[in-house]
Design a protein around this motif. Sequence first.
Motif, PDB file in Angstrom:
ATOM      1  N   ARG A 178       0.831  -1.204   0.000  1.00 20.18           N
ATOM      2  CA  ARG A 178       0.000   0.000   0.000  1.00 20.18           C
ATOM      3  C   ARG A 178       0.870   1.260   0.000  1.00 20.18           C
ATOM      4  O   ARG A 178       0.540   2.265  -0.640  1.00 20.18           O
ATOM      5  CB  ARG A 178      -0.933  -0.006   1.211  1.00 20.18           C
ATOM      6  CG  ARG A 178      -2.065  -1.031   1.132  1.00 20.18           C
ATOM      7  CD  ARG A 178      -2.927  -0.989   2.384  1.00 20.18           C
ATOM      8  NE  ARG A 178      -3.469   0.343   2.635  1.00 20.18           N
ATOM      9  CZ  ARG A 178      -4.114   0.688   3.749  1.00 20.18           C
ATOM     10  NH1 ARG A 178      -4.281  -0.205   4.717  1.00 20.18           N
ATOM     11  NH2 ARG A 178      -4.577   1.907   3.901  1.00 20.18           N
ATOM     12  N   PHE A 179       1.979   1.197   0.715  1.00 20.52           N
ATOM     13  CA  PHE A 179       2.900   2.330   0.778  1.00 20.52           C
ATOM     14  C   PHE A 179       3.480   2.624  -0.601  1.00 20.52           C
ATOM     15  O   PHE A 179       3.549   3.781  -1.034  1.00 20.52           O
ATOM     16  CB  PHE A 179       4.004   2.012   1.781  1.00 20.52           C
ATOM     17  CG  PHE A 179       5.039   3.088   1.941  1.00 20.52           C
ATOM     18  CD1 PHE A 179       4.715   4.323   2.474  1.00 20.52           C
ATOM     19  CD2 PHE A 179       6.353   2.855   1.551  1.00 20.52           C
ATOM     20  CE1 PHE A 179       5.673   5.316   2.625  1.00 20.52           C
ATOM     21  CE2 PHE A 179       7.320   3.838   1.706  1.00 20.52           C
ATOM     22  CZ  PHE A 179       6.981   5.071   2.241  1.00 20.52           C
ATOM     23  N   VAL A 180       3.892   1.588  -1.321  1.00 25.87           N
ATOM     24  CA  VAL A 180       4.418   1.763  -2.671  1.00 25.87           C
ATOM     25  C   VAL A 180       3.362   2.361  -3.593  1.00 25.87           C
ATOM     26  O   VAL A 180       3.637   3.277  -4.377  1.00 25.87           O
ATOM     27  CB  VAL A 180       4.929   0.421  -3.227  1.00 25.87           C
ATOM     28  CG1 VAL A 180       5.216   0.535  -4.717  1.00 25.87           C
ATOM     29  CG2 VAL A 180       6.178  -0.006  -2.487  1.00 25.87           C
ATOM     30  N   ALA A 181       2.138   1.866  -3.490  1.00 29.85           N
ATOM     31  CA  ALA A 181       1.056   2.388  -4.329  1.00 29.85           C
ATOM     32  C   ALA A 181       0.822   3.874  -4.056  1.00 29.85           C
ATOM     33  O   ALA A 181       0.597   4.668  -4.978  1.00 29.85           O
ATOM     34  CB  ALA A 181      -0.226   1.595  -4.082  1.00 29.85           C
ATOM     35  N   ALA A 182       0.907   4.250  -2.793  1.00 29.29           N
ATOM     36  CA  ALA A 182       0.713   5.657  -2.442  1.00 29.29           C
ATOM     37  C   ALA A 182       1.853   6.530  -2.960  1.00 29.29           C
ATOM     38  O   ALA A 182       1.634   7.686  -3.349  1.00 29.29           O
ATOM     39  CB  ALA A 182       0.582   5.799  -0.927  1.00 29.29           C
TER      40      ALA A 182
END
Length: 300
Positions: A178-182
Amino acid sequence: MDAQTALFQQHRQRLFGLAYRMLGRPADAEDVLHDTWLRWHEQDTAKLDNPEAWLVTVTTRLALDRLRRAKTEREHYTGPWLPEPLEPTEEEAPSDHVERAETLSLSFLLLLERLSAEERAAFLLKEVFDYSHAETAAILGINEEACRQRVHRAKTRLRDGRPRFQVNPAMQQRMLQRFVAALEQPSLDSLRALFAEDAVHLSDGGGVVRATLRPLHGADRLARLYLQIALNGADIPQQRVLGTLNGEPALFLWSEGKLTSVMWVECENDRITEIRAIRHPDKLARIEAVTKSMGAASLH
């Protein structure tokens, strides 16, 4: 291989595990094992009633001496100090998995920094390596009651220092994704939604590369920090790769073929409670070549 060398090799993995947990740096642990080997080589092992106890005692006491010196050095370290990861490996023995996840995780090694050198040694021997209080006391050269007190103080400090600490690899991996997507489509709201209100950020650059010089606290500050990083780095080719370090999911950040950062997180209730980044080139250099050879799959 002669019998004396074979006996040392038989216990080497255990000795390294103890020294690494004590010191938080693989190179320091290897130095301790080298010194232990030199003393072992000079010893008349035929006269030893318990060779393993001798090896563990010498390793522990050498690691204690080195840890006392290291703690003084870390007081003058530029910015936060984080443990140095082991080199990532493609496979781990199934029997080692739980132990590695729980007591070799970088989060746990950092938690151990709350302890004095003596408390750390007593706690590891008793709680991780399963020596009795009597055996631990003998290794440390103290009486059994003093040993009990050290272990008790260590457990109290660890519990008070991080009462919600736990290893949850599935959640860690999910939150890193999720962090990478953000980061790929950055906005203040999407980044802020990742963090717990009291989330903490630590970055270890050692004064060599750009990094925050003190811990940052709070979801808003962390979201603004990573929004700035994402926007400033938008024109720089980067590869974000999910891998494993010390039994925990970790995010490897590459730029122009160089490993520039390794990050890992602690989580609770689908929120990141702590995010830590190693940026010191010396700490990254040991794992860069191995990570390349492993060919970990990109998150893209």
